[in-house]
Design an enzyme around this catalytic site. Structure first.
Site, mmCIF file in Angstrom:
data_model
loop_
_atom_site.group_PDB
_atom_site.id
_atom_site.type_symbol
_atom_site.label_atom_id
_atom_site.label_comp_id
_atom_site.label_asym_id
_atom_site.label_seq_id
_atom_site.Cartn_x
_atom_site.Cartn_y
_atom_site.Cartn_z
ATOM 1 N N THR A 151 34.053 6.169 2.057
ATOM 2 C CA THR A 151 32.627 6.226 2.363
ATOM 3 C C THR A 151 32.168 7.648 2.628
ATOM 4 O OG1 THR A 151 30.991 5.616 4.045
ATOM 5 C CG2 THR A 151 33.236 5.740 4.772
ATOM 6 N N TYR A 175 33.697 3.660 12.394
ATOM 7 C CA TYR A 175 33.770 3.210 10.998
ATOM 8 C C TYR A 175 34.229 4.369 10.107
ATOM 9 C CZ TYR A 175 32.167 2.249 6.285
ATOM 10 O OH TYR A 175 32.098 2.128 4.922
HETATM 11 N N1 UFG Z 1 16.626 2.611 8.033
HETATM 12 C C1 UFG Z 1 15.369 2.356 8.551
HETATM 13 N N2 UFG Z 1 15.024 1.063 8.788
HETATM 14 C C2 UFG Z 1 15.861 0.021 8.559
HETATM 15 C C3 UFG Z 1 17.141 0.287 8.035
HETATM 16 C C4 UFG Z 1 17.495 1.597 7.786
HETATM 17 O O1 UFG Z 1 14.586 3.276 8.784
HETATM 18 O O2 UFG Z 1 15.478 -1.135 8.827
HETATM 19 C C5 UFG Z 1 17.012 3.997 7.740
HETATM 20 C C6 UFG Z 1 18.242 4.448 8.492
HETATM 21 O O3 UFG Z 1 17.917 4.936 9.774
HETATM 22 C C7 UFG Z 1 18.755 5.534 7.555
HETATM 23 C C8 UFG Z 1 18.369 5.030 6.151
HETATM 24 O O4 UFG Z 1 17.330 4.069 6.380
HETATM 25 O O5 UFG Z 1 18.094 6.731 7.793
HETATM 26 C C9 UFG Z 1 19.494 4.345 5.430
HETATM 27 O O6 UFG Z 1 20.081 3.385 6.296
HETATM 28 P P1 UFG Z 1 21.073 2.241 5.796
HETATM 29 O O7 UFG Z 1 21.394 1.402 6.988
HETATM 30 O O8 UFG Z 1 20.505 1.581 4.603
HETATM 31 O O9 UFG Z 1 22.344 3.047 5.309
HETATM 32 P P2 UFG Z 1 23.216 4.169 6.073
HETATM 33 O O10 UFG Z 1 22.866 5.479 5.450
HETATM 34 O O11 UFG Z 1 23.096 4.066 7.537
HETATM 35 O O12 UFG Z 1 24.701 3.709 5.766
HETATM 36 C C10 UFG Z 1 25.192 3.433 4.462
HETATM 37 C C11 UFG Z 1 26.336 2.458 4.627
HETATM 38 C C12 UFG Z 1 27.449 3.093 5.397
HETATM 39 C C13 UFG Z 1 27.842 4.396 4.743
HETATM 40 C C14 UFG Z 1 26.635 5.296 4.552
HETATM 41 C C15 UFG Z 1 27.012 6.508 3.792
HETATM 42 O O13 UFG Z 1 25.898 1.291 5.290
HETATM 43 O O14 UFG Z 1 28.549 2.221 5.408
HETATM 44 O O15 UFG Z 1 25.620 4.601 3.851
HETATM 45 O O16 UFG Z 1 25.899 7.216 3.378
HETATM 46 F F1 UFG Z 1 28.720 5.033 5.524
#
Ligand code: UFG
Length: 368
Positions: A151, A175
Site C-alpha cells: 500500500t 496498517y
Molecule cells: N474523505 C472525505 N470524506 C469521506 C471519506 C474520505 O473527505 O467520507 C477524504 C479523506 O479524508 C481523504 C480522501 O477522502 O483525504 C481519501 O480517503 P479514502 O478513505 O477514500 O482513502 P485513503 O486515502 O484514506 O486510503 C486509501 C486506502 C488505504 C491506503 C491509502 C493509500 O483505504 O488502505 O488509500 O493512498 F493506504
C-alpha cells in the site's frame, strides 16, 4: 487433480464455482501464454475478485482461499473457492499440497486505517503473523513466486510527490506499519530461500467491473468515492469533507485514484514478469496524478446528476495531505499502462455497481 478434488470434498470446504476456461488470445503477452495454477488469498474481496476475473478470463487455473470476513462467494467469478483462514495452517497446508500452485497472490488482510489505530494487535496478527503462516507454507511446498498487496500507506507523509519506491518508508498508522513489516520479511526471505516476489503498493483503488458483475461491497463504506455515491443514493444524509485547511490548492486532500481493473492488469503483468525469471521488486500502482476531495465530489455530482448534500468538517486522523504515485518502475519493467485513467469513468463504473448493489446488500449483512 483427482487427488486434490477428493481431498477438498472430504474436507467439505470447497465450493465448485464456474470453472470457465478461455483459451483464446489475451491482451497479455509473455508467460500468460503458459497457463498457470494460481492460489489467491482474499480473492473474494474487492480487489482480489477483480484480479480473479482478469486471470480467469486469461484461462489460468485458480483457487481462492478466503475466510469471507469481508469477501463474498458471489464475487468469485472464476476458479474454485475454499473458505479458510490463514491462521488455520492445517487447512492451508492441505490445500496447497493438493493444488500445487505455480504462484500465490496474497490479498487477505485487514485494511482500515482508523480501525488499525484502535486494534493494532488484530492488524499485526492478521497482516503479519498470517502472512508468515502463508510464507512458511509456500516454502514447505516449494512455491517460489508471490505477488503481495502492499500500500501507499507505507510512505506516510512523503516529502515529494509523485512518490517513488525509493522514498523513505515512514508509516503513520499500524496498517501501514504492518505492510512495511511484511515487505521487510519478503526481502529477507528472498535472500535466504529460492523465493521471488513483487510487492505492489496500491494507491487509491476505486471503480468497479464495467459490466457491473462485481465491485466494492463492504458492510461499512469508508472510501471517499463509495461514500459519495451512497450519499447520492440516499443511504447517507450527507457526505463529510474531512478537512479544508490542508496545504493543497483547494485545501482538501489529494489522492491518486486508480481503476480496479487497471490494478488487476498490474497484478497479471507483475506475475508474468516474476515468472519470466526477473528479480524480486516493489512497484507503485497509481496513475501519477491526483484529484482533491472537492474535485472528486464535483465529479460524483456530475456523473450521477445528483446534487447530494456535503458538509465540511474537521480533518480525519491519520490523513496525508497529498499522495500520488510515480509508477515509472511498473510501466517500464512490466509494460503496464492504464486503460481507465479517467475519473468520470471510474466513478461511472462505481455508480452503476452501487445502483445494482442494493439488493445484494441484504445478503452482505446476512453473510456476516
Ligand atoms: N474523505 C472525505 N470524506 C469521506 C471519506 C474520505 O473527505 O467520507 C477524504 C479523506 O479524508 C481523504 C480522501 O477522502 O483525504 C481519501 O480517503 P479514502 O478513505 O477514500 O482513502 P485513503 O486515502 O484514506 O486510503 C486509501 C486506502 C488505504 C491506503 C491509502 C493509500 O483505504 O488502505 O488509500 O493512498 F493506504
Amino acid at each position: 487433480m483427482q487427488r486434490s478434488l477428493r481431498l477438498f470434498s472430504k474436507a467439505e470446504r470447497i465450493m465448485d464455482l464456474k470453472s470457465k476456461k478461455v483459451t483464446g488470445k489475451t491482451k497479455f503477452s509473455g508467460s500468460s501464454a503458459k497457463l498457470s495454477r494460481i492460489f489467491i488469498t482474499g480473492g473474494a474481496g474487492y480487489i482480489g475478485s477483480h484480479v480473479v476475473k482478469t486471470l480467469g478470463e486469461a484461462g489460468h487455473e485458480l483457487l481462492v482461499y478466503d475466510n469471507l470476513s469481508t469477501g463474498h462467494e458471489w464475487a468469485v467469478l472464476y476458479g474454485r473457492l475454499v473458505k479458510g483462514d490463514l491462521a488455520d495452517t492445517t487447512l492451508l497446508n492441505n490445500v496447497l499440497s493438493a493444488f500445487r500452485p505455480d504462484a500465490v497472490i496474497h490479498f487477505a488482510a485487514s485494511i482500515q486505517v482508523e480501525e488499525s489505530i484502535r486494534e493494532p494487535l488484530n492488524y499485526y496478527a492478521n497482516n503479519v503473523v498470517n502472512t508468515v503462516n502463508l510464507l512458511e507454507a509456500m516454502i514447505r511446498h516449494g512455491i517460489r513466486n508471490l505477488i503481495y498487496s502492499s500500500t501507499a500507506a507505507v510512505y506516510g507523509i512523503p516529502g515529494t510527490i509523485p512518490v517513488s519506491e525509493t522514498a523513505p518508508l515512514c508509516p503513520i498508522n499500524p496498517y501501514g506499519a504492518s505492510k512495511v513489516m511484511v515487505e521487510g520479511i519478503l526481502r529477507d526471505l528472498a535472500k535466504a530461500r529460492p523465493f521471488n516476489y513483487i510487492a505492489l503498493r496500491y494507491f487509491n483503488v476505486a471503480g468497479a467491473d464495467p459490466k457491473s458483475r462485481i465491485g466494492q461491497a463492504y458492510a461499512e463504506a469508508t472510501h471517499l468515492i463509495t461514500r459519495a455515491l451512497k450519499t447520492a443514493r440516499g443511504e447517507y444524509e450527507k457526505l463529510s469533507i474531512y478537512g479544508t485547511d490542508y496545504s493543497t490548492p483547494d485545501g482538501t486532500c489529494i489522492r491518486d485514484y486508480i481503476h480496479v481493473d487497471d490494478l488487476a492488469d498490474a497484478h497479471v503483468l507483475a506475475l508474468e514478469y516474476l515468472m519470466d525469471g526477473n528479480d524480486s521488486d516493489v512497484m507503485n500502482c497509481g496513475y501519477g496524478h491526483g484529484f482533491s476531495v472537492r474535485e472528486v465530489v464535483a465529479a460524483a455530482k456530475r456523473v450521477t446528476g445528483i446534487n447530494f448534500p456535503v458538509l465540511e468538517t474537521d480533518r480525519r486522523a491519520g490523513d496525508t495531505p497529498a499522495l500520488t504515485a510515480d509508477s515509472a518502475r511498473l510501466r517500464q519493467k512490466t509494460g503496464w499502462s492504464p486503460h481507465h485513467d479517467d475519473l468520470d469513468f471510474i466513478i461511472r463504473t462505481a455508480w452503476e455497481w452501487e445502483k445494482k448493489l442494493s439488493p445484494i446488500a441484504i445478503n452482505i449483512n446476512k453473510e456476516r
